[in-house]
Each structure stands twice: as C-alpha cells, then as structure tokens.
Motif scaffolding. Structure first.
Motif, PDB file in Angstrom:
ATOM      1  N   PRO A  76       3.267  10.489   4.853  1.00  0.00           N
ATOM      2  CA  PRO A  76       1.888  10.790   4.445  1.00  0.00           C
ATOM      3  C   PRO A  76       1.395   9.988   3.248  1.00  0.00           C
ATOM      4  CG  PRO A  76       3.372  12.571   3.824  1.00  0.00           C
ATOM      5  CD  PRO A  76       4.171  11.637   4.681  1.00  0.00           C
ATOM      6  N   TYR A  77       2.311   9.409   2.462  1.00  0.00           N
ATOM      7  CA  TYR A  77       1.900   8.677   1.264  1.00  0.00           C
ATOM      8  C   TYR A  77       1.879   7.159   1.494  1.00  0.00           C
ATOM      9  CZ  TYR A  77       2.675  13.229  -0.821  1.00  0.00           C
ATOM     10  OH  TYR A  77       2.616  14.566  -1.103  1.00  0.00           O
ATOM     11  N   ASP A  78       1.623   6.761   2.736  1.00  0.00           N
ATOM     12  CA  ASP A  78       1.492   5.344   3.070  1.00  0.00           C
ATOM     13  C   ASP A  78       0.397   4.698   2.211  1.00  0.00           C
ATOM     14  OD1 ASP A  78       1.416   2.896   4.922  1.00  0.00           O
ATOM     15  OD2 ASP A  78      -0.623   3.689   5.055  1.00  0.00           O
ATOM     16  N   ILE A  79       0.627   3.418   1.821  1.00  0.00           N
ATOM     17  CA  ILE A  79      -0.381   2.694   1.044  1.00  0.00           C
ATOM     18  C   ILE A  79      -0.982   1.516   1.818  1.00  0.00           C
ATOM     19  CG2 ILE A  79       0.528   3.320  -1.222  1.00  0.00           C
ATOM     20  CD1 ILE A  79       1.983   0.646  -1.304  1.00  0.00           C
ATOM     21  N   LEU A  80      -0.390   1.153   2.949  1.00  0.00           N
ATOM     22  CA  LEU A  80      -0.873  -0.004   3.698  1.00  0.00           C
ATOM     23  C   LEU A  80      -2.285   0.220   4.235  1.00  0.00           C
ATOM     24  CD1 LEU A  80       2.352  -0.890   5.729  1.00  0.00           C
ATOM     25  CD2 LEU A  80       1.640  -1.754   3.495  1.00  0.00           C
ATOM     26  N   PHE A  81      -2.543   1.410   4.737  1.00  0.00           N
ATOM     27  CA  PHE A  81      -3.867   1.762   5.248  1.00  0.00           C
ATOM     28  C   PHE A  81      -4.917   1.591   4.146  1.00  0.00           C
ATOM     29  CE2 PHE A  81      -7.161   5.041   5.884  1.00  0.00           C
ATOM     30  CZ  PHE A  81      -7.634   4.684   7.132  1.00  0.00           C
ATOM     31  N   HIS A  82      -4.597   2.084   2.955  1.00  0.00           N
ATOM     32  CA  HIS A  82      -5.528   1.991   1.831  1.00  0.00           C
ATOM     33  C   HIS A  82      -5.700   0.543   1.365  1.00  0.00           C
ATOM     34  CE1 HIS A  82      -3.998   6.321   0.921  1.00  0.00           C
ATOM     35  NE2 HIS A  82      -4.879   6.312   1.884  1.00  0.00           N
ATOM     36  N   TYR A  83      -4.599  -0.192   1.303  1.00  0.00           N
ATOM     37  CA  TYR A  83      -4.668  -1.590   0.890  1.00  0.00           C
ATOM     38  C   TYR A  83      -5.529  -2.406   1.849  1.00  0.00           C
ATOM     39  CZ  TYR A  83      -0.970  -1.291  -2.686  1.00  0.00           C
ATOM     40  OH  TYR A  83      -0.239  -1.004  -3.806  1.00  0.00           O
ATOM     41  N   GLY A  84      -5.400  -2.099   3.145  1.00  0.00           N
ATOM     42  CA  GLY A  84      -6.188  -2.822   4.131  1.00  0.00           C
ATOM     43  C   GLY A  84      -7.678  -2.636   3.924  1.00  0.00           C
ATOM     44  N   ILE A  85      -8.081  -1.412   3.623  1.00  0.00           N
ATOM     45  CA  ILE A  85      -9.503  -1.121   3.424  1.00  0.00           C
ATOM     46  C   ILE A  85     -10.008  -1.714   2.108  1.00  0.00           C
ATOM     47  CG2 ILE A  85     -11.171   0.736   3.032  1.00  0.00           C
ATOM     48  CD1 ILE A  85      -9.493   2.459   4.953  1.00  0.00           C
ATOM     49  N   VAL A  86      -9.307  -1.458   1.022  1.00  0.00           N
ATOM     50  CA  VAL A  86      -9.758  -1.926  -0.293  1.00  0.00           C
ATOM     51  C   VAL A  86      -9.795  -3.456  -0.331  1.00  0.00           C
ATOM     52  CG1 VAL A  86      -9.249  -1.977  -2.764  1.00  0.00           C
ATOM     53  CG2 VAL A  86      -8.944   0.139  -1.470  1.00  0.00           C
ATOM     54  N   GLY A  87      -8.806  -4.110   0.271  1.00  0.00           N
ATOM     55  CA  GLY A  87      -8.759  -5.566   0.260  1.00  0.00           C
ATOM     56  C   GLY A  87      -9.989  -6.205   0.873  1.00  0.00           C
ATOM     57  N   ILE A  88     -10.542  -5.588   1.917  1.00  0.00           N
ATOM     58  CA  ILE A  88     -11.740  -6.128   2.565  1.00  0.00           C
ATOM     59  C   ILE A  88     -12.901  -6.180   1.576  1.00  0.00           C
ATOM     60  CG2 ILE A  88     -13.493  -5.671   4.330  1.00  0.00           C
ATOM     61  CD1 ILE A  88     -11.231  -4.587   6.109  1.00  0.00           C
TER      62      ILE A  88
END
Length: 459
Positions: A132-144
C-alpha cells in the motif's frame, strides 16, 4: 564534462537515446543505492507489523525495541525516501537533457510515455504485490507536472521547493486545526452531560460528540482489531487483497492528492536544484560538503528530536495532544526536517566517497542504485512473500529487532544480485523492460549487444 554542464544548464539535446554506461554519473547511482536500501529500514515495519503494534511500543516506552524504533525514526524515517525523491527529480533533468534513441518522438513525449509506464508499474506494485505504500504511482504522476520546470534556475527551483514544502506543512496544520475544532465542539457537550447525565442532546450535538469520540477511538489500541489485522494478513492472497484494498485506495487517492503530492513535489524540486548546483554529482568543494553535512544533520536532527515528544504524545494521549498543543510540531517541521537531514546524509556519503574510503562499498552501492527500479520492486516481492499469508506468513510474528535481521538479509541479497547482474547486462531486468516500453522497441540488454545509432527525433 561538457555533457554534465549541459545537464546543469538545462540545454536540451536535439537527439534522444537510452543512457549508456559511460554516461552515468557514479555519485547519483551511489546515492540512489543508499536511499533505496535506507527506505527498507522504515518499510520493513509496515511489511511485518501492524500500525497498532508499533504504536504500542510508544505507549510502553521501555526495552530495546522501543529504543530501536525511536532511533530509526529519528535518524531515517522519511529521510531516505526524501533523498530518493530528490534523485528522481535529478533524473528528470537527466532524461530530458541527455541524448536518446531515434524513436520518432521528441524528448517530452518520450518522458510522458516513461512516466505513464511508471504509473502502471506502481499500480502493479500496489494492487498486484499488495504494497500500500508504493511510491512509483505517485512519482509517475508528479513527474509529469515537473518536466516544464527543467529550464528554471537552481534558485527558482529552490524557491518552488520551499513553497511546496510550506503548502505541505500548511495541509498538516489544517488537519490538526480541524481536529482541534472537533474537540472544542465536544467540550461543552461533555460539560453538559457531566452536569446532567439524563440531558437529551440535539442531533447537532450528537453528531459533534460522535465525531470527536470516533477520532479518539481511532487513536486507541484495539487488541481485537489488531489481532484481526494479523489474521487477515496471514491468510490467502484474496483475503490479503481485500484487507489491503482500503489502505491502498487511501494512499493512492485522498492521502496523495490532499497532502502527499506536495511532499513529493517539494523533494523532487529540491533535487532538481541540487543537481543543477552540482551537489549530487560531487562538484562542490570538500569544505562545502563538510559544511552541508554538519549543518544539514544538526538542523535536521534537531527538528527530528524536538518533534519526537509531539509525535509520541499524539499516540499515547490524543486528547491531551489536541487540547494542549497550539501547533502540530511534528507535522510542521516534517518537510524541512527531512530536507536538511537528507542533504546532510548525502553530503556525508559524498565526503566518504571522495576520500576513497572503502571503494568496494561504493561499487556495491552504485550497482544497487543502477538497478534501483528492479531492487525497489524486488523488496516488495521478497517482503510480501516472507510476511504475507500466501507466502511464509511471518506477519506479526517477529519482534521489531528481528525485522532488521530480515533487512540485512535483503540488503545482502540485493547487493550480490546487482553486482553479478551488471557483469553481463547493461540494465536491470525491470529497467530494461521500462526502457523498451518507453521507446517502443526492444533495447539491447547484454553488454555484448550493439547499440542503435543516434538519430534525430521528430520536431
């Protein structure tokens, strides 16, 4: 050196190709390896224990496990993840300013494809591997959202990072203020009931009472609920999936969009600024790194230890925490505590690397960092299979100190794997897959394979 100066100035190369070994900046890989391994120091607690059982250590502050948790919390919690975010920010600049392959797309389009695939990998990590504490999903969005920022000066990026950090602090303060408001609405109701136990409350008063009592209950230890959590996590895959689903939804939607996005944004922007200043590529003077190591750790750790009583009081006596505090110290300090501490830790690592101490260690950490994407997801695979019920089922079965034996074993495995793998291959297996998906064609994997010639992208 010319390439590095181009990266730091923000000039975009007119052609694009996947980064090759000779173009890598060793210190970025080393710091990424340190951050990646350091993240597991905190994640292992969530992999192996319930939040309630960890809070119980704070409610009973004695013994080695309590002091171990306190030490890890003060020194490393959020700091390694912050450093990882900084390095991802630096990676945005590297991707958009290095030359890439003749894919028929310009660099921004390739970058968007890269980020969208990262979002997919994040969803697999969260919903497939049940972390549940994955960061890849968040990094993908913020990076855009961040790629237009690469042309800003380091000072402008730093200002943006501070603003994002202040917004994050403000969000945490707002949450505290809302909790305090619920408490203040509850006080006259409690006084009224104390004066007259048979008083009939209005619907509004009932709602206010229920809201506060529900909040207090959330912060109390419930042995029955804790045992149910452990039992669910030791069950089959479908049961664990159902049990984790609500937490995953919370982390990837409300929590991220309300608060988390500002946390990640601030650290990535800071990383972009530090890269342009040459900090992450070891271009500062030794004196500057000494100053940043001492100053960063002193300020960051001072904030960490000053906020510790506030953090513990929130767990031990939530009512006293809300009634007695005018400021959520731990929350307000958080973005700046982790920024200073992360810069301090990074400076310390770069000083040791520059001094030539233990070069075998830097080679190992650099290999782990070069395979950071593979190693990050490998941690999810190894730890979920070790702790969750559809694997070995050790969830809730180990003491806190025993979790760090598991950490040491995972570290050793990942170091050996990374070193051996890079003797034969250009990229880690998932790095290779990510690049191939981004460029829309299979990338050369083995060191003996020839690379494609560099060709201009479409305008």
């Amino acid at each position: 050196m010319e390439a590095l100066r181009a990266h730091q100035s923000g000039e975009v190369d007119p052609a694009v190709h996947p980064v090759v070994q000779t173009e890598r900046i060793p210190t970025l890989d080393i710091l990424r390896g340190v951050a990646l391994l350091g993240i597991l120091l905190m994640n292992i607690q969530a992999f192996g224990l319930t939040d309630a059982s960890l809070d119980q250590l704070i409610r009973n502050p004695h013994g080695g496990n309590y002091w171990l948790m306190t030490l890890v919390h003060g020194l490393f919690e959020n700091k390694m993840r912050a450093l990882f975010s900084m390095l991802f920010g630096a990676g945005i600049i590297l991707f958009l300013t290095k030359t890439r392959s003749g894919s028929g797309m310009d660099a921004p389009e390739l970058f968007i494809r890269r980020q969208l695939w990262l979002i997919v990998f994040g969803l697999v990590n969260a919903w497939g591997l049940l972390w549940p504490y994955d960061i890849l999903f968040h990094y993908g969005i913020v990076g855009i959202f961040l790629f237009p920022f690469i042309r800003l000066s380091p000072r402008a990026l730093l200002v943006c990072a501070v603003v994002a950090g202040l917004i994050f602090s403000g969000k945490l303060y707002w949450q505290f203020a809302e909790q305090k408001q619920k408490y203040e609405k509850f006080l006259p109701i409690a006084a009224l009931e104390k004066k007259n136990k048979k008083v009939k409350l209005t619907d509004e008063q009932k709602e206010a009472k229920s809201a506060w009592e529900g909040l207090v209950k959330e912060h109390q230890y419930d042995r029955k609920a804790d045992n149910a959590d452990v039992l669910a996590m030791r069950s089959d895959y479908s049961t664990v999936w159902a049990h984790q689903a609500s937490k995953i939804k919370e982390m990837e939607a409300p929590s991220f969009y309300q608060e988390g996005i500002w946390d990640i944004l601030s650290m990535m922007l800071l990383g972009m600024a530090l890269f342009k200043w040459g900090f992450l590529s070891s271009r500062l003077t030794t004196r500057q790194y000494i100053f940043l190591a001492i100053g960063g750790l002193l300020v960051g750790q001072a904030m960490a230890w000053l906020s510790m009583p506030s953090h513990e009081l929130e767990v031990v006596n939530f009512t006293k925490y809300i009634s007695g505090a005018s400021l959520p110290v731990a929350g307000v300090f958080m973005p700046f505590e982790r920024a200073f501490s992360s810069i301090g830790w990074a400076s310390l690592v770069l000083l040791a690397y520059r001094a030539g101490i233990g070069m075998w260690l830097w080679k190992a950490l650099g290999a782990v960092g070069q395979l950071a994407f593979t190693n990050y997801l490998m941690q999810s695979v190894l730890c979920t299979l070790f702790f969750y019920g559809y694997g070995l089922g050790y969830f809730g079965d180990l003491k806190l100190y025993q979790l760090y034996i598991v950490v040491a074993e995972v570290w050793l495995l990942q170091i050996v794997f990374s070193l051996v793998w890079l003797k034969n291959f250009r990229f880690g297996p998932l790095e290779w897959l990510w690049r191939s998906l981004t460029y829309g064609k299979r990338q050369p994997m083995r060191l003996t394979e020839k690379t494609s010639p560099v060709t201009p992208v479409l305008s």
